[in-house]
Design an enzyme around this catalytic site. Structure first.
Site, PDB file in Angstrom:
ATOM      1  N   TYR A 144      43.934  45.565 -15.540  1.00  0.00           N
ATOM      2  CA  TYR A 144      45.199  45.181 -14.861  1.00  0.00           C
ATOM      3  C   TYR A 144      45.647  44.056 -14.250  1.00  0.00           C
ATOM      4  CZ  TYR A 144      45.647  50.466 -15.640  1.00  0.00           C
ATOM      5  OH  TYR A 144      45.676  51.733 -16.100  1.00  0.00           O
ATOM      6  N   LYS A 195      32.647  52.654 -21.044  1.00  0.00           N
ATOM      7  CA  LYS A 195      32.463  52.663 -22.406  1.00  0.00           C
ATOM      8  C   LYS A 195      31.678  51.780 -22.942  1.00  0.00           C
ATOM      9  CE  LYS A 195      35.071  54.120 -25.278  1.00  0.00           C
ATOM     10  NZ  LYS A 195      34.783  55.207 -26.380  1.00  0.00           N
ATOM     11  N   ASP A 228      35.725  58.498 -22.819  1.00  0.00           N
ATOM     12  CA  ASP A 228      36.306  59.301 -23.722  1.00  0.00           C
ATOM     13  C   ASP A 228      35.870  60.859 -23.531  1.00  0.00           C
ATOM     14  OD1 ASP A 228      34.297  58.026 -24.821  1.00  0.00           O
ATOM     15  OD2 ASP A 228      34.870  58.383 -26.791  1.00  0.00           O
ATOM     16  N   ASP A 256      44.444  61.065 -12.836  1.00  0.00           N
ATOM     17  CA  ASP A 256      45.893  61.738 -13.161  1.00  0.00           C
ATOM     18  C   ASP A 256      45.307  63.015 -13.668  1.00  0.00           C
ATOM     19  OD1 ASP A 256      47.255  59.965 -11.901  1.00  0.00           O
ATOM     20  OD2 ASP A 256      48.816  59.674 -13.523  1.00  0.00           O
TER      21      ASP A 256
END
Ligand code: NAD
Length: 366
Positions: A144, A195, A228, A256
């Site tokens: 971000y 990851k 994932d 979330d």
């Protein structure tokens, strides 16, 4: 007992409604425990735009800078949604606050009491005792914020957009330290989510977390999981996690998902801790409910105040070092809710009470 000097930024729509109740709980506890409260209220978000011309007025920032913590409500809503994106209350108030105070560690408890399992979209057999886990999200680095971040037109006329995921070892170490603290306060189990099979930043992340925990926290049991898989495991068996720590974007998504499986936003609080220390030598932090301003129920006196009240408990724990009092408040919320006093969002069709009566029930448990 210390004087609690903090800024109160209630914000918009249900923000002031639930903030009033959270302060009522705190006033009650302060009287019982002999705490001195020295808080200052200031406009933020839509209220900042309406009263001062911008979402984070200079006067508000000054009050925050002179405080030991920020108790935040929530900002935004239909009244301001036609403004340009950069002037939107959330974007123009919360992001600058995070940046100004380097609020790098976002701590989000994922809590669902056993008595409220019906609020979760998961089958109750999967969560017979409810949910009790914590997500630690790195909040100021990664995709971000990395540069370059741009859209360009290529020589062949095609258009290309680039975001950059970048992490320094020092940024990973400081979020790991925050995660270790959280794990030590619970079961001493920490899962680091990345990851590392495809991302360079994740390779550094995993290496750094492993080395830091080995050196500074041999008492912590550390595990690693790909992001994932973590998304899948959260819905399969959320309580296999106790505390998990992850980088900014994975944390955005997974926290979330965690909120969704915990049912109502009205029950979830969060803490964002800064790199700096406050005047007590403890982390400066911003404490807020996980939900937004809920314009659909604002002004009706039916919003659930629990998330805001639990945010007060987090503030007492992290920025004022008052663990015992934080636990008292958390226990009172739990007793009131599991004892059957519920606002509409957690009543499942049974009789419900309003914001004020919910708070009265919590105060009665104190
Ligand atoms: P929301 O979280 O405000 O509401 C989603 C749903 O959850 C609604 O049905 C609402 O009634 C319910 N809900 C939320 N908090 C509740 C509470 N305390 N008690 C009972 N029910 C509650 O999300 P939204 O509708 O997508 O957003 C509304 C506004 O809030 C938008 O302007 C958004 O930008 C803003 N927002 C602000 C923050 C923040 O200030 N940190 C976070 C999220 C959204």
């Amino acid at each position: 007992m210390p004087t609690l000097k903090f800024a109160v930024l209630a914000g918009d729509y249900i923000g002031p409604e639930v903030m009033t109740e959270a302060l009522r709980v705190l006033e009650h506890v302060a009287k019982q425990e002999g705490l001195t409260l020295a808080y200052t209220k200031a406009d933020v978000g839509g209220a900042g735009i309406d009263n001062h011309g911008k979402a984070l007025p200079d006067s508000t920032l000054k009050i925050c800078s002179e405080s030991d913590a920020i108790l935040f409500g929530s900002v935004g809503g239909p009244k301001w949604e036609k403004l340009p994106t950069l002037e939107q209350p959330e974007r123009a108030a919360l992001l600058p606050l995070r940046k100004h105070f380097t609020l790098f560690a976002n701590i989000r408890p994922g809590l669902l009491y056993r008595e409220l399992t019906d609020a979760s979209p998961l089958k109750s057999e999967r969560i017979p005792n409810g949910i009790d886990i914590v997500c630690i999200r790195e909040l100021t680095g990664g995709l971000y914020f990395g540069k370059p971040k741009e859209t360009t037109t290529l020589p062949d006329g095609d258009i290309q957009a680039v975001d950059t995921m970048v992490y320094r070892k020092s940024e990973i170490e400081r979020i790991t330290a925050a995660a270790i603290d959280a794990a030590r306060a619970r079961k001493k189990q920490l899962c680091s989510v990345d990851k590392a099979n495809v991302l360079e930043t994740s390779v550094l992340w995993r290496k750094t977390v492993t080395a830091y925990v080995a050196k500074h926290a041999p008492d912590i049991t550390l595990s690693h999981m790909y992001a994932d898989n973590a998304a899948m495991q959260l819905t399969r068996d959320p309580n296999q996690f106790d505390v998990f720590v992850t980088e900014n974007m994975f944390g955005d998504i997974l926290s979330d998902e965690m909120a969704a499986i915990c049912g109502s936003l009205g029950m979830l609080s969060s803490a964002s801790l800064g790199a700096g220390k406050n005047s007590l030598g403890l982390p400066f932090g911003l404490f807020e409910p996980a939900g937004g301003t809920a314009p659909d129920i604002a002004g009706k006196g039916i919003a659930n105040p629990c998330a805001q009240i639990l945010s007060v408990a987090l503030m007492l724990r992290f920025s004022f070092g008052l663990e015992k009092i934080a636990r008292r408040i958390e226990a009172a919320v739990k007793k009131a809710v599991t004892g059957g006093t519920r606002t509409g969002d957690i009543a499942f069709g049974k009789p419900s009470v309003g914001t004020k009566a919910m708070t009265d029930a919590i105060i009665a448990q104190l």
